[in-house]
Design an enzyme around this catalytic site. Sequence first.
Site, PDB file in Angstrom:
ATOM      1  CD1 TRP A 125      -2.449   2.144   0.699  1.00  0.00           C
ATOM      2  CD2 TRP A 125      -1.373   2.290   2.325  1.00  0.00           C
ATOM      3  NE1 TRP A 125      -3.217   3.321   1.146  1.00  0.00           N
ATOM      4  CE2 TRP A 125      -2.352   3.238   2.314  1.00  0.00           C
ATOM      5  CE3 TRP A 125      -0.197   2.208   3.221  1.00  0.00           C
ATOM      6  CZ2 TRP A 125      -2.083   4.595   2.945  1.00  0.00           C
ATOM      7  CZ3 TRP A 125       0.081   3.374   4.136  1.00  0.00           C
ATOM      8  CH2 TRP A 125      -1.015   5.264   3.748  1.00  0.00           C
ATOM      9  CG  HIS A 126       3.834   2.309   3.189  1.00  0.00           C
ATOM     10  ND1 HIS A 126       3.214   1.289   4.055  1.00  0.00           N
ATOM     11  CD2 HIS A 126       3.850   3.139   3.797  1.00  0.00           C
ATOM     12  CE1 HIS A 126       2.956   2.186   5.202  1.00  0.00           C
ATOM     13  NE2 HIS A 126       3.315   3.295   4.974  1.00  0.00           N
ATOM     14  N   GLY A 127       3.599   1.876  -1.758  1.00  0.00           N
ATOM     15  CA  GLY A 127       4.126   2.112  -2.556  1.00  0.00           C
ATOM     16  C   GLY A 127       4.363   0.530  -3.497  1.00  0.00           C
TER      17      GLY A 127
END
Lengths: 80, 383
Positions: free
Chosen positions: B316-318
């Site tokens: 989700w952070h990347g």
Amino acid sequence: MENKVVETVLNLLEEICGDDVVRVDMDINLLEEDLIDSLDYTELLVGIEEALGIVMAPSELKREEMDTPNKIIEQVMKRM
Amino acid sequence: MILFGEIYFFVWLIILLIPAVILGVMQKPIRYYGFAATVAFIILACMDDVKGIIYLILYCLWQFALTRALLKIQNTRGRDKRIFRLFLLLSLAPLIIFKISGVMGQSIFSFMGISYLTFKSVQIIIEIYDELIEDIGTFDFMYFLLFFPSISSGPIDRSRRFTEDIHTLNAKTDYLELVGTGIFKIFHGIVYKFVLASICYQGMTYLGAYKEWWSHLSYMYCYGFYLFFDFAGYSLMAIGTSYILGVRTPENFNKPFISVDIKEFWDRWHITLSHWFRDFVFSRFMMASIRGKWFKNKLTGASIGFMINMTLMGIWHGLDLSYIMYGVYHGILLSVTEVYQKKSKFYKKNKKKKWYKLISWFITFNLVMFGFFIFSGRLLKII
């Protein structure tokens, strides 16, 4: 009916927490006493579902609404 | 303009919060004004990015249409797992397109807060399926999604909690107390973000500028504290601002560095994110696995649950390798902690003793800092 709920919840908690203190002190704070964690809560919810047919979603209640044996019993009773 | 990031913002914040306080003191609902202020701040923040505003509007309309449609289908045809999964995917689609296109070089669908807005939209879809949400009004939905204090980076609120807050009229003394706490939180956050985080940043730059081991080590600790003061500072300001608008946005940090184990750390660090994952990913996976008896051993199930949960959190952070590694790393730490705490007699015998807690704290603190070091991307650069 109430007896059945109380007995079921206490049995489940005794097994999950591994401590019969849940019967002795039904207002004990399970989170503060480190008797229950997120994983145990999932077991508790499935246990209640299978024994009593009451479905509770994991996001439905805040932890503070379910942190003592009495509060858990109260929440289950509300849904009977 | 960057929300909570520059003096220009704070000037606007003071000006635009005054009418809210007057409304609150006069015992009038703040929500309509709060929505107008939200629109004003979004325009101020995205003035140079018209495309971003258009995407944001489209995003809200899309998510709103999805919730309406799912409510309607469920009310007429009852719950259907396949339809729910389809809607879940459709709700996640904008974020997935954004993240994947970003990796391929040209991000499509980029706008302020997309990652955080997705949490808010997806939880509504899930809670509709769980029959916890039976209806949600247009205004409440839009205000919940866009609420400016938390639009860019959280804290991630829950729709049922938020809606209750905006429809509750606080008594005058309660409201004034809320405003007082809010203002205190904003100043607290300013000190964290603009003083302490800046000092840590200096440490990162000066001490971390060399290729020796001690430089990497100082960078690791400075970066860890920088991340905390920067993000906890922002969160405090966002929470404080929402208090003044009558919304008790949940806390995001609670002294994370005093944790004595990794499980406790995730109850203290980025709390609204980890609890979101706990409620909507981990618990659901665990309950499905217990019901379906997928695993013979309880601990195997828990470990797989932790791995899925934390890896998703990392992604989700990347889609950077560093972020994914960070998620996997914490998944492993949580699984190992779980197995150790359930199996070890040594742990059960000593967990309440002072010396044990001290050692456990020291190990946890350093494991956490090493996690941030992975997250920072520097680990991958030096290996």
